[in-house]
Design an enzyme around this catalytic site. Structure first.
Site, PDB file in Angstrom:
ATOM      1  N   LYS A  59       7.790-107.999  79.628  1.00  0.00           N
ATOM      2  CA  LYS A  59       8.759-107.009  79.143  1.00  0.00           C
ATOM      3  C   LYS A  59       8.199-105.623  79.453  1.00  0.00           C
ATOM      4  CE  LYS A  59      10.203-104.616  75.920  1.00  0.00           C
ATOM      5  NZ  LYS A  59      10.518-103.164  76.033  1.00  0.00           N
TER       6      LYS A  59
ATOM      7  N   GLY B 241      14.510-104.291  78.326  1.00  0.00           N
ATOM      8  CA  GLY B 241      15.265-103.988  77.111  1.00  0.00           C
ATOM      9  C   GLY B 241      14.436-103.172  76.153  1.00  0.00           C
ATOM     10  N   PHE B 242      14.974-102.992  74.964  1.00  0.00           N
ATOM     11  CA  PHE B 242      14.323-102.177  73.942  1.00  0.00           C
ATOM     12  C   PHE B 242      13.367-103.020  73.106  1.00  0.00           C
ATOM     13  CE2 PHE B 242      18.506 -99.756  74.224  1.00  0.00           C
ATOM     14  CZ  PHE B 242      17.976 -98.783  75.056  1.00  0.00           C
ATOM     15  N   GLY B 243      12.346-102.344  72.586  1.00  0.00           N
ATOM     16  CA  GLY B 243      11.349-103.020  71.746  1.00  0.00           C
ATOM     17  C   GLY B 243      11.943-103.818  70.597  1.00  0.00           C
TER      18      GLY B 243
ATOM     19  N   GLU C 125      14.696-105.102  70.209  1.00  0.00           N
ATOM     20  CA  GLU C 125      15.619-106.174  70.622  1.00  0.00           C
ATOM     21  C   GLU C 125      14.880-107.184  71.511  1.00  0.00           C
ATOM     22  OE1 GLU C 125      19.520-103.246  70.288  1.00  0.00           O
ATOM     23  OE2 GLU C 125      18.759-103.755  72.280  1.00  0.00           O
ATOM     24  N   ALA C 126      14.589-106.794  72.773  1.00  0.00           N
ATOM     25  CA  ALA C 126      13.934-107.734  73.691  1.00  0.00           C
ATOM     26  C   ALA C 126      12.458-107.953  73.337  1.00  0.00           C
ATOM     27  CB  ALA C 126      14.061-107.224  75.120  1.00  0.00           C
ATOM     28  N   GLY C 127      11.760-106.871  72.997  1.00  0.00           N
ATOM     29  CA  GLY C 127      10.321-106.975  72.710  1.00  0.00           C
ATOM     30  C   GLY C 127      10.067-107.872  71.519  1.00  0.00           C
TER      31      GLY C 127
ATOM     32  N   GLU D 125      -4.306-104.187  72.993  1.00  0.00           N
ATOM     33  CA  GLU D 125      -5.017-102.968  73.382  1.00  0.00           C
ATOM     34  C   GLU D 125      -4.246-101.829  72.756  1.00  0.00           C
ATOM     35  OE1 GLU D 125      -5.622 -99.833  74.476  1.00  0.00           O
ATOM     36  OE2 GLU D 125      -5.390-100.099  76.637  1.00  0.00           O
TER      37      GLU D 125
ATOM     38  N   CYS E 246      -5.050 -94.527  77.638  1.00  0.00           N
ATOM     39  CA  CYS E 246      -5.602 -94.995  76.360  1.00  0.00           C
ATOM     40  C   CYS E 246      -7.031 -94.514  76.173  1.00  0.00           C
ATOM     41  CB  CYS E 246      -5.576 -96.508  76.304  1.00  0.00           C
ATOM     42  SG  CYS E 246      -3.911 -97.133  76.310  1.00  0.00           S
TER      43      CYS E 246
ATOM     44  N   GLU F  79      -4.585 -90.024  68.761  1.00  0.00           N
ATOM     45  CA  GLU F  79      -4.372 -90.055  70.194  1.00  0.00           C
ATOM     46  C   GLU F  79      -3.081 -89.309  70.510  1.00  0.00           C
ATOM     47  OE1 GLU F  79      -4.965 -93.834  71.979  1.00  0.00           O
ATOM     48  OE2 GLU F  79      -4.417 -93.100  73.947  1.00  0.00           O
TER      49      GLU F  79
END
Lengths: 125, 510
Positions: B193, B223-225, B227-229, B267, B306, B406
């Site tokens: 994804k 897709g969006f977090g 929904e798909a995520g 991570e 990161c 961060e």
């Protein structure tokens, strides 16, 4: 003595909360940290994100509890947070993302006067 | 010729090497599949803020289809000889190299990073990653131990099967390669994804390599977090989930994984200290010059790394002189058109990210940090609708929020330390432990301090190198597990122990 709130919410953000509440039911916030979308507040269905002893409750924003991990709070406690929104497409599982907007935190340090009257944080039990 | 002296031609203009489609689909089971409910979302470029294509807004049903296709082929793929899998990964690497300019331009347009960087870092590192894992699986072996004269323990590595991977938006194709290459090498089928800010390049990549892998081995669902995520992270038929992102989502993914008792690797970022000891200034030689450049690495990829060296810890005795040179070097950072090969810093990846960085400029100033350089928006005349900020140096102390969070922007917060004791106190006073930099001419100090820094990667006298052969990952809240290095294969495998007796006689127990 009137307590100084630790977390506030803008009118624009309140409208988004209302819209999301209409769609998903009761909501909660958890302040994230770290990479990518870190430092952004995450909005979930109430109870979907498991709050634990490692978290503290900073207060309520427009009827939604606002949590942060205790370790992160140690570095944030001297600042007042305001939940705002911005246009844009954040990643993460926060519920507002499909709307093309993102919750955003604005901050300012408390004055020394305010620090004497801060709302106490609540532990999660 | 796609490149002129003025730089690469914008995608979707005449003569550009890159013409995006108006709309992309999901890559499922080797085919281009529209999302089940037919919804798409607009994808803007952070370079100019304008929409240039549409991406599937997939949901649970699409994830489930991809998982089904992956399961159908997992046994065949898992049993494909390592030599054959390796050859396919090598072919993928060749395709990446052959299409370096096209994919680099796409990465620049979708993410905002300067073309200099996508050509020199993202693409060559991605192809090398596939080659590294192609090589590793040819050479590695299981193990066998003789427990006693008649008993043998064999340890055979088996793929997990079908794995889910959620990748970030800072190095979209490279981070996909970091996750895909070891998973495929280990014999897994993948559901990937991409981040919703930067979905395009990995789709171009899939178009180019579609014929190399058997259908269903690699599936890309957009897709969006929420929904798909989330559908991917909660799917009970996924054997493992890997995620790069932030801590709250990291916790949520672990929570979902706990419901199905699945392994995760995470991570979650850092707040990496870049430490300059007084020996750096002992001579004004090329090493000194390298160290000053090392300070400036906070601006690489607009700080959207990161391991961005976002805290600089400078020994008190050299502070003034070192900072004078450092500011001079930062002043030379060239901002401008990301398509110009001489531009060093491009656009931030999205509007919300841009706004977040501005909110940190604000809190940094309100907390009393001194702005030594930058601290403002960069007005890019060519792209008034894009998202640009100036490289920024704050001076303050480690308790300030700009030292603890961060920012994911080209922002470094500088402070001083007296001695090694204070150096370690400040360096380790952080929730995170992903990266660190240490600059010294003293070899004893190099080893001893590096060992005491609580971070998964300590760069000594270098910074921001990412060879595939070096393990990458975090201590503390920076995550769980490692990426890169052949040890990564074990995050995508089970260990099968076969315990064999060669003794003809009964044990005598019953």
């Amino acid at each position: 003595m009137e307590r100084v709130p630790r977390v506030l919410v803008t009118e624009e953000a309140q409208k988004v909360i209302d819209q999301l509440r209409g769609e998903h039911g009761e909501l909660m916030f958890h302040q994230s940290g770290g990479c990518c979308d870190g430092s952004s507040p995450m909005c979930f269905r109430q109870g979907e994100f498991r709050i634990g002893l490692s978290d503290v409750l900073l207060g309520e924003v427009h009827g939604c509890p606002f949590y942060m991990s205790r370790s992160q709070f140690a570095y944030w406690e001297h600042t007042q947070l305001t939940v705002d929104i911005t246009k844009g497409r954040g990643a993460s599982f926060s519920l507002e993302i499909p709307l093309g907007i993102r919750f955003l935190i604005r901050s300012r340090p408390f004055t020394s006067e305010e620090k004497k009257a801060l709302t106490p944080i609540e532990s999660v039990s | 010729m796609s490149v002129t002296l003025a730089g690469y031609k914008k995608p979707n203009t005449e003569g550009s090497v890159l013409q995006f489609k108006k709309q992309y689909e999901n890559f499922i089971g080797g085919e281009w599949v529209p999302p089940a409910d037919g919804e798409y979302f607009d994808n803007p470029s952070p370079v100019d803020g304008k929409i240039f294509t549409r991406i599937p807004r997939s949901k649970k049903e699409d994830i489930e289809l991809a998982v089904k296709k992956a399961h159908a082929v997992k046994e065949r793929w898992g049993n494909t000889p390592a030599a054959k899998r390796s050859r396919m990964l090598l072919k993928i690497a060749d395709v990446l190299d052959k299409n370096r300019e096209l994919l680099a331009l796409s990465e620049t347009w979708d993410n905002g990073k300067p073309i200099r960087e996508s050509l020199a870092a993202d693409l060559p590192l991605a192809s090398d990653h596939f080659r590294y894992f192609a090589g590793v699986i040819r050479a590695e072996e299981g193990s066998m131990s003789e427990i006693d004269a008649n008993t043998l323990a064999m340890h055979v590595k088996e793929p997990i099967g079908v794995v889910g991977q959620i990748i970030p938006w800072n190095f979209p194709l490279l981070m996909a390669a970091w996750k895909m290459a070891p998973a495929l090498a280990a014999g897994n089928c993948v559901i990937l994804k991409p981040a919703e800010q930067t979905p395009v390049t990995v789709l171009l990549f899939a178009e180019l390599i579609a014929d190399i892998l058997p259908p269903g081995v690699l599936n890309i669902v957009n897709g969006f977090g929420p929904e798909a995520g989330q559908a991917l992270a909660t799917c009970p038929d996924i054997g493992k989930i890997a995620f790069t992102g932030e801590t709250t989502t990291g916790r949520l993914i672990m929570q979902f994984a706990s419901e199905n008792i699945k392994p995760v690797t995470l991570e979650l970022g850092g707040k990496s200290p870049n430490i300059f000891t007084e020996s750096v200034l002992a001579k004004k030689d090329s090493f000194f010059d390298k160290a000053v450049e090392g300070f400036t690495m906070f601006a690489l990829n607009q700080g959207e790394v990161c391991t961005c060296p976002s805290r600089a810890l400078i020994q008190e005795s050299i502070y003034d002189e070192f900072m004078e040179k450092a500011i001079e070097r930062v002043r030379k950072i060239k901002l401008g058109d990301p398509l110009d090969p001489t531009t060093m810093m491009g656009a931030q990846a999205s509007e919300d990210q841009f706004q977040k960085i501005l909110s940190y400029f604000d809190i940094g100033k309100k907390e009393g940090a001194k702005v030594l350089f930058g601290g403002e928006v960069f007005e890019n005349k060519e792209y008034p609708g894009g998202f640009y900020v100036q490289p920024t140096i704050f001076e303050g102390n480690n308790k300030m929020r700009i030292f603890q969070e961060e920012i994911f922007g080209p922002v470094v917060s500088v402070t001083t330390y007296k001695d090694e004791k204070e150096l370690l106190e400040i360096a380790n006073d952080s929730l995170y432990g992903l990266g660190a930099g240490l600059w010294t001419r003293d070899t004893h100090q190099a080893y001893q301090i590096a060992r005491k820094i609580e971070a998964g990667r300590v760069w000594v006298n270098c910074y921001h190198n990412y060879p595939a052969h070096a393990a990458f990952g975090g201590y503390k809240q920076s995550g769980i597990g490692r990426e890169n290095h052949k040890m990564m294969l074990d995050h995508y495998r089970q260990t099968k122990n076969i315990l064999i007796s060669y003794d003809q006689n009964p044990t005598g127990l019953f």
